[in-house]
Each structure stands twice: as C-alpha cells, then as structure tokens.
Design a protein around this motif. Structure first.
Motif, short mmCIF file in Angstrom:
data_model
loop_
_atom_site.label_atom_id
_atom_site.label_comp_id
_atom_site.label_asym_id
_atom_site.label_seq_id
_atom_site.Cartn_x
_atom_site.Cartn_y
_atom_site.Cartn_z
N LYS A 466 -29.68 -8.09 6.13
CA LYS A 466 -30.25 -7.29 7.22
C LYS A 466 -29.16 -7.14 8.26
CE LYS A 466 -34.93 -8.94 6.23
NZ LYS A 466 -36.13 -9.64 6.73
N ASN A 468 -27.95 -4.70 10.32
CA ASN A 468 -28.11 -4.18 11.69
C ASN A 468 -28.66 -5.26 12.63
OD1 ASN A 468 -27.16 -1.62 11.03
ND2 ASN A 468 -29.19 -0.89 10.41
N GLU A 472 -26.78 -7.03 15.92
CA GLU A 472 -27.44 -7.10 17.23
C GLU A 472 -27.42 -8.53 17.76
OE1 GLU A 472 -31.83 -6.18 19.24
OE2 GLU A 472 -31.39 -5.55 17.18
N GLN A 499 -20.80 -3.65 5.71
CA GLN A 499 -21.23 -2.25 5.86
C GLN A 499 -20.17 -1.28 5.36
OE1 GLN A 499 -22.16 -2.09 10.09
NE2 GLN A 499 -24.34 -2.33 9.65
#
Length: 726
Positions: A466, A468, A472, A499
């Motif tokens: 996960k 993203n 963050e 990514q």
C-alpha cells in the motif's frame, strides 16, 4: 572577656607585649570591632563554657602563647559564634606566608625519630620572641586557622578567595611530605584531620566558583599520593572526580603520577578516565569495601553508553552481589545492556528466563515485558513471542494509561505483520494484516506526533504494497523529526523505487545525503548505487560504491575507539558493498573484476549466505550450472530460509527438467511461503507449472509475478527494521 582570658592564660604577659605587632591591635581594635558588631546584631558576646574550656585546653597543651596562636584561637572562637566578618578580620592578621617554611620544617621533623628531651630543648630557641622550632600542636592550630579563614570567606560569598586559602594547607603539607603521609604517622593526629578536610573541601570550592579545571586538578592532587584517606573518603573523591569529568564539558589531561597511584593506564580523554575510576569503585562495591551507592551504577551506565561498551557494563553488573538489585531489575538492566551492544538474542534469552520465573510467582515485570516485545519486533521469527509479551503487559494497564496502551499497540501492530505473513491460511493472513494496520493506527491516534509509530505504520503499509499510504506516513514522520531520520529516508526511497519512479528516488537519495551526517550517509549511498544500477548507469553505480568503501576505509582507522555493534554493522555494510560491485561487474560480464570483489567480501565473512549466493550468480552467468548449483546449496546450508538462493536453485533444477521439476516446485513453494511478495518466485513457479502442463496455474502465477514486479523495490523492504531505533 576573651581578651582577658587570652592574656591571663599566656603565663607571661610580658612576652605577649614584646611581640613585633601591637597587642593593642588584637586585644582592643579587632576584638572591639567584633564586639560592636555583635552588639549591633543583638548577639550574646559571652562565650559558653564549652568554648572557654576548649580554648583553655589548647593553651595548657602549648604551655605558651604567641601572637599567631592567639589570633588562631580567637578566630576559631569568633567562627564558632557565627561572626564570620570578625573571624576573618582576626585570621587575616596571621602572616602564613612567613610561617610556611617553619610549618613545613615542623611537619617534616615530626616524621623523623625523636631525640632526647634535653637535645630538643637545646635546639629550641627564640628570635625576637618567636619560636624557631614550631610544635605540631602549633602547626595544627595554624592549619585550622587557614581552614576556618577559607570557610569564613566562603560564608561571605568569596568562594575563589576561599579556594586559594584552602590550597595553602595542601601546599604546606605536600611540601613537607612529597611522597605522602610517612609510615607510623598517627591517623588520629589533628594535622591529618585538618589536611583530609582540606583535600575534600578544596575541589568543592573550585566547583562552586565555576573553575572546573582547577577542581579536576584538586581532585587528582588529593588522589595522587597516599594520604591515608579511609576507603569511603577516597571513594567519595574518586566518585566526585568521575562525575566532574563526565559532566563538566571540558578536557583536562591527567598526570602520570595520578594514573600510577590509581593503577590506571593513561587515559586518552576525560571519558576514559571517568570510566576507569567508576570501574574501580564498582569493584570496591562488589567486595563490599564501601557503602552501596546506586549513583555509581547510574554514572557508569551513562559513561559506557557514551563510549558504546555496553557489554562491559553487563559484565560489571554481573559482578554485583545478590541483593543489590531485585532479580527482575537485574535481569532487565542486563537485557538492556546486551540489547544496546547489538546482542539481541542474548538479551531476549534473559527476558525469557525472567518472564518464566516471574510468571510462576504471578508478579510480571512490566518494563521487561515491553523490552521483550520490542526485541521481538526486530526479528520476524519471534513475532508470536512478541505478541505474547505485549498481551501480557496490556493486562497490567487500565484505560487511563493511554501512553502505555499506545506503546503496546505499537509493538502488537509490528508483530502482527510478520506473524500474518507466516500464516499458511489466506483468510487468516488477511485478517492478521488488517489487525496489524488497525493496531498501528490506534497507537498513532493515542500518541499523536510519534515518529516511531508513523515509521512502523509506513513500513507495514510498504510490506503490504500500500505504497501511497506508506509515502504519506513516511513523509509525516520526516516532518516530525525535521529530516533527521536516515531510516525513514531509506524507507521512502525504497517506496519510490517500488513505484518504479527511479529518477525521483535517486533525487531523493541526493537530498537525503545532503541532510544526513557523514556517518549516516553510507546506507543511503548504497541505495543510490542500486538505483543507478537498476537504471543501467553502471559506471555511476561503481563510483557511488567506491565512495562508500572509501568512507568505510576511513572509519577503519578509528575502529579502536568504535563500539563493537558499530564495527559489526560496518563490516556487514562493507561486505554488501563488495557484493553489489561483484553483481554489477557480473552484469557487464567482467568476470575478473567480479571475482576480485567477491574475494574481498569473502575475506570479511566467508560463511555468509549472500556471499555464496553471489558466487552462484557469477557461476550461473558463465553457464557453469553444476558449480552454481553447489554454491546455492552451500548458501542454503548456512541459512535454509534464504529465499534468493531457493529461487535460483529452483531455476537451475527447472532447466535440468525431468525428475528435478517437483524439487524445483518445492523450493519455490517454500520461497513464496517465506516471501509472498517475491515476484521472481512466482515467475519461477509459473514456469514450472507450464513445464508440468498446468497452463491455468501457470497463468495465475505469471499474473501474480507481473503485478508484484510492478511493485517491487530495488531492495526488499524486509531488510529495513520495522521499528525506528534511536
């Protein structure tokens, strides 16, 4: 009354009047000033009986009274009454500078064999009413006068002047006894008592005045010679010196004489000297030569934490007799020491033993449980044990203990992640992974602005791909620590590489290098080299790795003063850098250079699974499949769970075909069980399924391999610790 007493007790009034200084100055002016001061302050000017008796006793012992002795006695009287101004005025009339040679001679003569009384009387004469030979009683009286003068100055706020006066006592005695107190000197001698008081008093005065260099010199001076200090007094001075060296913030080299007296090797700095002194004191504690002082262990813990020698601290703690600490505290402190020294397995074993004993008694030690959970967080193999420790600790907290609940949830969340990935049931794995994220989010909500929890949350999100959410959390963590966390920078770089944004990952690595200290740049340099190699920039990657190895080589020159755990991590990083270079040279088919780099890595650790794995890759690239198979086998014999060697060995067996296909499938299944996100393992399993005529299963494996390949970092996330170490 005091003036009359001094005159009548002298035994010879005319002698007192023939002194070169005016007796009126002493008997009328000085005393009248003090009496006036006493009347102004509404004090009682008449001394009590005990003070009068003490003065009379001194006078009987000396049989005669000279000018300096009279002032010394009167100064003592005024000091005892609290008239510090009057005491100082009286004591300043004693010319110690002119008396020093006679006092030194008297102290020196006192240590020599005694002569007959007739000879002694013959040698004793008077010059202008002053005795040429001074008795030890007179010397003691004058030394006491100097000490009282120093204390009066301190009481009046003149601390530096007090220290200068106090130093005079040590100068006089040290001149008379340059090798320490002679043998046979009575320990009950008043002179010795005054001298010992001055030895303890002087460094305290320098400390109060802020002259730390002078204080250190005074402490060393007190300990440099055999002054017949008792064990406790000597220990107090050693402790105070060690504390001053640790916390004063200045460097003051020790003298050779002091080191010889303390049986110490010449220390290179204040920290080494403080540690040596504390070791001596801890040894005295172990043999019960001095009273128990918990501050000694605290100071030694701090000193060794600065130097990084935690295992040495653990050995000295084990020397302490039972009862010094409770069993739970002793185990906890030892576990902390071994953990800080990088010996996590030893620390965890201590926690386990203590946990079993205390569990039988029904008295859990909460700090030990929390430390055990934290240690288990660092090793995924101990995830289930970490959950047990954390759950046991949670039972001891109430709903109001929000901080501790947050800490336990943090450890539970970190342990649930690897525990989930080891599960063979997909539904249970999904549930446990969701629980891991939920617990970490709950911990973050309870302890707001906690970079440690945010880092672990970012790491778990990255492990579950996960990305993203991982970015963050990692970004928020960096903001909280103002960019000072190298581990968070490395995690963020890896997430960007997962990514497939390699250009931005390299730019972030450059930014991290600018923010990090030189010692912390090494891990980032290695990541940068791996990014460059992934982008096909092999020349730049080689240059980055050369820079990394140059920094490590510079660190080797100071390894003598480097803690063991840091040396161990530097060895590991150096080996990995050489292996990265070997892999790069293998890709460009520079076999000679790759073998040289491999030899360098093997010289550091020849029993490393990774070394044998890279050797297998080099042999496989040269189509030496049997030799490569042997190298991968040796790698797995060192570490049976080393996934890269499983995948490569399965690939060679698949190429052999025939009866080797089931063996290849077994290796790949085990690799996927250990690392479900390894895209190479899924690709290999798809190829095996295709070779076995299972197209649907092969298609599913190829699909999983493709999806994971798109989310694959340049370095596995599991190589980063799931918790942020301080």
């Amino acid at each position: 009354m005091a003036a009359m007493m001094l005159c009548t007790c002298s035994g010879d009034q005319s002698k007192f009047e023939e002194m070169p200084r005016s007796p009126e100055s002493l008997a009328t002016r000085d005393f009248s000033a003090s009496a006036s001061c006493s009347r102004t302050g509404n004090r009682e000017t008449t001394p009590d009986d005990s003070q009068v008796n003490e003065v009379e006793s001194d006078l009987r012992e000396t049989l005669s009274l000279n000018y300096e002795e009279a002032r010394a006695l009167l100064g003592r009287l005024e000091y005892q009454r609290g008239n510090f101004d009057a005491a100082l005025q009286v004591l300043q009339g004693i010319d110690i500078r002119s008396l020093k040679p006679r006092m030194t001679t008297a102290i020196t003569e006192s240590a020599k064999p005694r002569v007959s009384p007739r000879s002694s009387r013959r040698k004793t004469s008077q010059v202008n009413g002053m005795l040429v030979h001074m008795s030890m009683h007179s010397v003691s009286l004058l030394l006491e006068a100097i000490l009282l003068k120093a204390k009066s100055l301190e009481s009046l706020g003149r601390v530096t002047d007090a220290a200068e006066e106090c130093r005079t006592i040590i100068d006089i005695v040290e001149s008379a006894w340059p090798s320490g107190v002679p043998e046979g000197t009575s320990e009950e001698c008043k002179l010795i008592d005054m001298f010992h008081s001055a030895l303890e008093y002087l460094p305290n005065l320098w400390m109060r005045s802020g002259c730390f260099e002078e204080a250190i010199i005074a402490y060393r001076r007190a300990l440099a010679r055999p002054w017949n200090l008792d064990s406790q007094r000597s220990a107090n001075l050693q402790k105070d010196l060690a504390v001053t060296l640790l916390y004063c913030g200045i460097e003051e080299k020790s003298t050779q004489e002091f080191n010889q007296q303390q049986n110490m090797v010449t220390p290179e700095n204040n920290l080494e000297e403080a540690i040596s002194l504390l070791f001596v004191l801890i040894r005295k504690l172990a043999f019960q030569q001095i009273k128990w002082d918990p501050d000694l262990v605290n100071h030694l813990t701090y000193a060794l934490s600065l130097s990084g020698h935690y295992e040495v601290l653990a050995r000295h703690l084990e020397m302490l007799l039972p009862g010094t600490y409770s069993r739970s505290e002793r185990w906890y402190i030892l576990a902390l020491c071994y953990s800080a020294a990088g010996m996590d397995d030893s620390a965890l074993n201590i926690i386990r033993n203590g946990f079993r004993v205390l569990q039988r008694k029904g008295k859990p030690h909460i700090p030990s449980l929390l430390l055990g959970a934290k240690l288990c967080c660092k090793n995924p193999k101990h995830a289930s044990e970490g959950i047990e420790f954390a759950n046991k600790a949670m039972k001891s907290f109430t709903s109001h203990d929000l901080h501790f609940i947050s800490v336990v949830n943090h450890f539970l969340g970190v342990c649930y992640g690897p525990f989930a990935r080891s599960s063979t049931c997909d539904s249970e794995k999904m549930r446990l992974q969701d629980d891991a994220l939920r617990l970490l989010q709950d911990a973050a909500s309870l302890a707001k602005y906690s970079p440690e929890i945010l880092y672990s949350l970012a790491w778990e999100n990255a492990m579950q791909r996960k990305l993203n959410a991982a970015i963050e959390s990692a970004t928020e963590c960096l903001e909280l620590v103002a960019g000072s966390s190298v581990s968070t920078w490395k995690l963020l770089i890896l997430v960007l590489s997962a990514q497939q944004n390699l250009q931005e990952a390299e730019a972030l690595a450059d930014l991290a290098l600018d923010e990090a200290e030189e010692e912390e740049q090494m891990g980032i340099l290695r990541l940068k080299a791996q990014i460059q190699a992934s982008r096909g920039q092999f020349k730049s990657a080689v240059e980055s790795l050369r820079s990394l190895l140059a920094i490590i080589q510079a660190k080797k020159e100071v390894w003598k003063s480097t803690p063991y755990d840091k040396v161990k991590s530097l060895h590991k990083l150096e080996m990995e850098a050489w292996l990265d270079l070997a892999s790069i040279y293998t890709k460009i088919e520079s076999w000679h250079d790759s073998n040289i780099c491999l030899d360098k890595a093997e010289s550091i650790n020849s029993f490393s699974s990774k070394c044998w794995h890279v050797k297998g890759l080099i042999l496989e690239a040269q189509s030496l499949h049997q030799e490569a198979l042997a190298a991968f086998s040796f790698s797995l014999s060192i570490n049976p769970d080393y996934v890269p060697s499983m995948v490569c060995m399965a690939g060679i067996l698949r190429n052999i075909g025939g009866k080797s296909l089931p063996i290849s499938r077994t290796f790949l299944r085990n690799a996927i069980r250990l690392e479900p996100t390894n895209h190479k393992a899924w690709l290999g399993l798809g190829l095996v399924s295709k070779s076995e005529g299972l197209p649907l299963e092969a298609a599913d494996c190829f699909k999983a391999a493709y999806e994971l390949r798109e989310l694959s970092p340049i370095q596995d996330f599991s190589e980063q610790l799931p918790i942020l170490l301080q």
